[in-house]
Every structure is written in C-alpha cells, then in structure tokens.
Design a protein around this motif. Sequence first.
Motif, mmCIF file in Angstrom:
data_model
loop_
_atom_site.group_PDB
_atom_site.id
_atom_site.type_symbol
_atom_site.label_atom_id
_atom_site.label_comp_id
_atom_site.label_asym_id
_atom_site.label_seq_id
_atom_site.Cartn_x
_atom_site.Cartn_y
_atom_site.Cartn_z
ATOM 1 N N LYS A 141 0.927 -1.175 0.074
ATOM 2 C CA LYS A 141 -0.084 0.180 -0.086
ATOM 3 C C LYS A 141 0.976 1.213 -0.233
ATOM 4 C CE LYS A 141 -3.438 2.375 2.557
ATOM 5 N NZ LYS A 141 -4.202 2.622 3.901
ATOM 6 N N ILE A 142 0.647 2.084 -0.775
ATOM 7 C CA ILE A 142 1.470 3.369 -1.080
ATOM 8 C C ILE A 142 0.822 4.401 -0.069
ATOM 9 C CG2 ILE A 142 2.182 5.274 -2.396
ATOM 10 C CD1 ILE A 142 1.729 3.418 -4.811
ATOM 11 N N ILE A 143 1.721 4.565 0.813
ATOM 12 C CA ILE A 143 1.272 5.539 2.133
ATOM 13 C C ILE A 143 1.854 6.977 1.754
ATOM 14 C CG2 ILE A 143 1.597 6.386 4.484
ATOM 15 C CD1 ILE A 143 0.286 3.604 3.969
ATOM 16 N N LYS A 144 3.061 7.183 1.170
ATOM 17 C CA LYS A 144 3.436 8.521 0.815
ATOM 18 C C LYS A 144 4.400 8.259 -0.296
ATOM 19 C CE LYS A 144 5.740 12.360 3.387
ATOM 20 N NZ LYS A 144 6.317 12.541 4.512
ATOM 21 N N PHE A 145 4.317 9.001 -1.296
ATOM 22 C CA PHE A 145 5.191 9.231 -2.393
ATOM 23 C C PHE A 145 5.314 10.326 -2.926
ATOM 24 C CE2 PHE A 145 5.287 6.795 -7.064
ATOM 25 C CZ PHE A 145 6.918 7.222 -7.113
ATOM 26 N N LYS A 146 6.781 10.780 -2.814
ATOM 27 C CA LYS A 146 7.273 12.129 -3.292
ATOM 28 C C LYS A 146 8.211 11.755 -4.064
ATOM 29 C CE LYS A 146 6.388 14.853 0.921
ATOM 30 N NZ LYS A 146 7.019 15.684 1.823
ATOM 31 N N ASN A 147 8.873 12.919 -5.007
ATOM 32 C CA ASN A 147 10.138 12.481 -5.872
ATOM 33 C C ASN A 147 11.263 11.978 -5.176
ATOM 34 O OD1 ASN A 147 8.532 13.719 -7.945
ATOM 35 N ND2 ASN A 147 9.535 15.613 -7.567
ATOM 36 N N ASN A 148 11.551 12.154 -3.866
ATOM 37 C CA ASN A 148 12.796 11.684 -3.013
ATOM 38 C C ASN A 148 12.436 10.685 -1.912
ATOM 39 O OD1 ASN A 148 11.518 13.664 -1.464
ATOM 40 N ND2 ASN A 148 13.445 14.841 -0.949
ATOM 41 N N GLU A 149 11.079 10.413 -1.672
ATOM 42 C CA GLU A 149 10.794 9.816 -0.576
ATOM 43 C C GLU A 149 9.614 8.809 -1.104
ATOM 44 O OE1 GLU A 149 9.009 10.214 4.063
ATOM 45 O OE2 GLU A 149 9.687 11.989 2.861
ATOM 46 N N LEU A 150 9.677 7.536 -0.384
ATOM 47 C CA LEU A 150 8.476 6.568 -0.843
ATOM 48 C C LEU A 150 8.082 5.841 0.682
ATOM 49 C CD1 LEU A 150 6.638 5.010 -2.834
ATOM 50 C CD2 LEU A 150 8.723 3.729 -3.363
ATOM 51 N N LYS A 151 7.015 5.702 1.056
ATOM 52 C CA LYS A 151 6.627 5.023 2.296
ATOM 53 C C LYS A 151 5.583 3.858 1.769
ATOM 54 C CE LYS A 151 6.816 6.837 6.394
ATOM 55 N NZ LYS A 151 6.069 7.802 7.514
ATOM 56 N N LEU A 152 5.745 2.750 1.983
ATOM 57 C CA LEU A 152 5.003 1.446 1.657
ATOM 58 C C LEU A 152 4.617 0.729 2.841
ATOM 59 C CD1 LEU A 152 7.337 0.393 -1.188
ATOM 60 C CD2 LEU A 152 5.334 1.692 -1.290
ATOM 61 N N SER A 153 3.564 0.019 2.866
ATOM 62 C CA SER A 153 3.169 -0.704 3.924
ATOM 63 C C SER A 153 2.659 -2.154 3.393
ATOM 64 C CB SER A 153 2.251 -0.014 4.926
ATOM 65 O OG SER A 153 0.991 -0.036 4.542
ATOM 66 N N PHE A 154 2.541 -3.239 4.240
ATOM 67 C CA PHE A 154 1.930 -4.428 3.847
ATOM 68 C C PHE A 154 1.972 -5.254 5.188
ATOM 69 C CE2 PHE A 154 6.403 -5.681 4.052
ATOM 70 C CZ PHE A 154 6.581 -6.870 4.543
ATOM 71 N N THR A 155 0.884 -6.238 5.316
ATOM 72 C CA THR A 155 0.797 -7.013 6.341
ATOM 73 C C THR A 155 1.057 -8.342 5.974
ATOM 74 O OG1 THR A 155 -1.383 -5.513 7.020
ATOM 75 C CG2 THR A 155 -1.155 -7.608 7.901
ATOM 76 N N ASP A 156 1.806 -9.072 6.710
ATOM 77 C CA ASP A 156 2.228 -10.322 6.271
ATOM 78 C C ASP A 156 1.419 -11.399 6.975
ATOM 79 O OD1 ASP A 156 2.767 -10.491 9.231
ATOM 80 O OD2 ASP A 156 4.989 -10.425 8.984
ATOM 81 N N ALA A 157 1.727 -12.721 6.739
ATOM 82 C CA ALA A 157 0.876 -14.014 7.238
ATOM 83 C C ALA A 157 0.658 -14.041 8.632
ATOM 84 C CB ALA A 157 1.625 -14.955 6.432
#
Length: 127
Positions: free
Chosen positions: A91-107
């Motif tokens: 899931k894309i939480i934040k997306f700037k030209n120089n920063e990317l924040k992603l999340s996921f939930t594992d098993a």
Amino acid sequence: IFSFTKVENRIRGIWQIVEIQKNGITTYEPASNEEQIDSRLEFYQSRNFIIHYIDGLNLRNGDGTWEFDDKKRNLIVNYKGKKNTISRIYKIIKFKNNELKLSFTDANDITWTLKLDIVESFIAYGL
C-alpha cells in the motif's frame, strides 16, 4: 498521490530502505530476508525490478517485475527471494520525488512500513 510527473516515471530509479516499522514502532528487525535496512530496490521502465540485500556477509540480488494497480494506490512487486518467490502488494502511504513509504501486512498479521529514500532517479537515462 499528486504530482506533475506520472507515478510510473517517478518510481523509476534506485530506492534504499532507510526505516522499518513493525506495527507502527520503528525497528531494526527486517520485514523479510530481503526487506531490511539499507536494501536497495531498483525499478526500471521495462517493469523489471531488482532488490539488493545483505545475507550474512554476502550481497544478494533478487529479480522480478513491478506494476501499479489501476488506481495507483498499490505497488505490486514479484521477485525471486532468498528462499522462494515473493509476491508483495505494498500500500502506498507516501510518494514524493525523493521519498516513498510503503506498507504491507504479512501472514502473521504484522503490519510492516518501509520508508525508502531515492538514491538515483532513472528518468533522465530512459531506463
């Protein structure tokens, strides 16, 4: 996600994991064998993907593919990991030209958040 540059172009480049959160708490624990602090993720225009990570004293690589979902809210990555093929929907939480924040939930129902900083953009190179 708002920018004048298409997300498909902004993602192209080398990104480095600089922070990991486990259920909202910053940790040095890796989210997986491959998703750890200082791992580098490369996204190419061809939709090829490479992840570089440390395994003991060795630098390892996993290659695969990437794409966005139709609404550009999720980044879908498939690659060969250390032990098996990884299929991840971030899931894309934040997306700037120089920063990317992603999340996921594992098993195990653990929510991981990965903060990545751009190391090098490929836009100017056509990669």
